[in-house]
Design a protein around this motif. Sequence first.
Motif, short mmCIF file in Angstrom:
data_model
loop_
_atom_site.label_atom_id
_atom_site.label_comp_id
_atom_site.label_asym_id
_atom_site.label_seq_id
_atom_site.Cartn_x
_atom_site.Cartn_y
_atom_site.Cartn_z
N GLY A 185 45.99 -7.86 61.82
CA GLY A 185 45.27 -9.12 62.12
C GLY A 185 45.85 -10.34 61.43
N ASN B 274 47.64 -7.66 70.27
CA ASN B 274 49.09 -7.86 70.34
C ASN B 274 49.84 -7.01 69.31
OD1 ASN B 274 49.29 -9.86 72.45
ND2 ASN B 274 48.25 -11.24 71.03
N ILE B 275 49.39 -5.80 69.14
CA ILE B 275 50.04 -4.88 68.19
C ILE B 275 50.83 -3.83 68.95
CG2 ILE B 275 49.64 -3.17 66.37
CD1 ILE B 275 48.95 -6.07 65.58
N PHE C 43 50.29 0.32 58.54
CA PHE C 43 49.50 1.23 59.41
C PHE C 43 50.25 2.51 59.76
CE2 PHE C 43 50.14 -2.52 62.56
CZ PHE C 43 51.38 -2.09 63.01
N TRP D 28 55.61 -1.89 69.76
CA TRP D 28 56.15 -0.60 69.34
C TRP D 28 56.44 0.28 70.54
CZ3 TRP D 28 57.30 -0.86 64.35
CH2 TRP D 28 56.63 -1.81 63.58
C1 LIG Z 1 52.28 -9.89 67.14
S1 LIG Z 1 51.46 -10.01 65.60
C2 LIG Z 1 49.75 -10.00 66.08
C3 LIG Z 1 48.87 -10.70 65.09
C4 LIG Z 1 47.39 -10.76 65.49
N1 LIG Z 1 46.82 -9.47 65.72
C5 LIG Z 1 47.18 -11.66 66.70
O1 LIG Z 1 47.02 -11.17 67.81
O2 LIG Z 1 47.20 -12.88 66.51
C6 LIG Z 1 51.69 -8.36 64.94
C7 LIG Z 1 51.08 -8.17 63.57
O3 LIG Z 1 51.28 -6.80 63.16
C8 LIG Z 1 51.58 -6.81 61.76
N2 LIG Z 1 52.30 -5.59 61.40
C9 LIG Z 1 53.55 -5.26 61.78
N3 LIG Z 1 53.89 -4.07 61.24
C10 LIG Z 1 52.83 -3.65 60.49
C11 LIG Z 1 52.58 -2.48 59.71
N4 LIG Z 1 53.49 -1.53 59.59
N5 LIG Z 1 51.38 -2.36 59.10
C12 LIG Z 1 50.44 -3.36 59.22
N6 LIG Z 1 50.62 -4.49 59.97
C13 LIG Z 1 51.81 -4.63 60.59
C14 LIG Z 1 52.45 -8.06 61.62
O4 LIG Z 1 52.55 -8.48 60.28
C15 LIG Z 1 51.72 -9.05 62.52
O5 LIG Z 1 50.72 -9.76 61.82
#
Ligand SMILES: C[S@@+](CC[C@H](N)C(=O)[O-])C[C@H]1O[C@@H](n2cnc3c(N)ncnc32)[C@H](O)[C@@H]1O
Length: 346
Positions: A177, A243-244, A227, A248
Motif C-alpha cells: 500500500g 496494482n500489486i 510479502f 509479478w
Molecule cells: C504499483 S505499486 C502499488 C501501490 C499501491 N498499492 C497503489 O495502488 O497505489 C506496488 C507496491 O508494491 C510494493 N512492493 C513491491 N515489492 C514488495 C515486497 N516484496 N513486499 C512488500 N511490498 C512490495 C512497492 O513498494 C509498491 O508500493
Amino acid sequence: MSTETVPLPLLNLTFGVHAFKALALATELGVFTELSGGTTSVGRFAERHGIEERPAELLLTACTALGLLRRDDAGTYRNTDLSEEFLVRGKPYYFGGWVAVVDQHEYPAYLRLADSLRGNHPVSWDPVRQESLFAPDDPVMLEHFWEGMHALSAFTARRLAESLDFTAIRRVLDVGGGGGAFAVELCRHHPALRVTVFDLPFVCELTAPRIGAAGLEKRIDLAGGDFFTDPLPGGHDTVLLSNILHDWGERDARRILAACAEALPDNGLLVICESFVADDKRGPRPAALMSLNMLVETWGRNYTVAEYTAWLRERGLVTERVLSLDGAPTTGALVARKVPTRRNHP
Ligand SMILES: C[S@@+](CC[C@H](N)C(=O)[O-])C[C@H]1O[C@@H](n2cnc3c(N)ncnc32)[C@H](O)[C@@H]1O
C-alpha cells in the motif's frame, strides 16, 4: 478500400507521443506552477525561460490545444481548471510526479520495447544489478514513483470507497500500500475504519509523512516487510491488493495471494483492485496497455477475472462480485470471501 478511408486513427495514435511530451516538458519546466493564479504572454514566457519566441509559442499553443492552457484574444495564457488543480506543484493531488515517472523512467524504456519483446524481460531497470523494480536504487523512482502512485490511486480509492459496502469492514490490511493513497482516502470516507499499510521498510518511511499530513497517524499503521519472505500482519477482516499482482509473474502473484489468504480470518474479504484484461482478451484499452507496460517494467501482466477466480478458489476464497470503477485510473475491484474451513467435530 473505399476512397473515403483515411488512416486518421493511426495518425491519432502517433500524436500520443507528441501530446505526452508536451505535457511532460511543460510540467518539468514548471509552466503550470508559475502560471498558478496568473497569466503570461509568449514574450514574457520566452524571456523567463531564456528561450526564443518561436519555441515558446509552439509549446504554449500545443498546451492550449491539449486543454492544459487557455489563451484569450489578447494572446494571454492562463491555466485551465485541470492544470490548476493537478499540475501545480504543492497542490494536494499534484499529478506531476506520475508524469515524471512516465517521462523519465518509462519513456526511455519504450525505446527498447523490442528488446523486451524479444527477450521477455523488463528493460526499465537492470535485473542483473537490481533486485526488483521497487528496489531503492533508481533515483527517479525514489523521487517520483510513490508520489505519483499516490496521485493516481487517490481517485481509484475514492471510487472504491463509494462502491464497496464498508458496513462490516473494520480493519483493512493494504498489502503493498506504499504511497498511502488507499489508506488515506478509505479512512476519510469511512470514519470508523483502521488501515495497516504493509510495504517495504524504505517505502513505509517515504509514506509516513503523507499519513502525517493527512492527520491520520492514529488510524493508519505502517508495517515494514517483504510479502515474499515475511508473514503478513494478522487482525484484519479485509486485505487489499491494489496494482500489486500485475507486477509479478504468475508464480509470484499466486504466492502473494496465498500469503493474503493465510492472513485472513474465515469470512474475511480479499479485494483485488486492478485494471482487468477481459476474459476474451479483446481489451479494454487501459488494461491492455497497462499489461503491455508490465512487459517493459516487470515479469508480470494484467490478469483476467477468470484467472484470479481460479487461483483464489485453490486458496479457499470465492469471488463474490467484480465492481466496475469506471472513470478511475484503475478500473476494477474483485471482491472475494474466504470460505470457512469445515472442521471435524469429535
Ligand atoms: C504499483 S505499486 C502499488 C501501490 C499501491 N498499492 C497503489 O495502488 O497505489 C506496488 C507496491 O508494491 C510494493 N512492493 C513491491 N515489492 C514488495 C515486497 N516484496 N513486499 C512488500 N511490498 C512490495 C512497492 O513498494 C509498491 O508500493
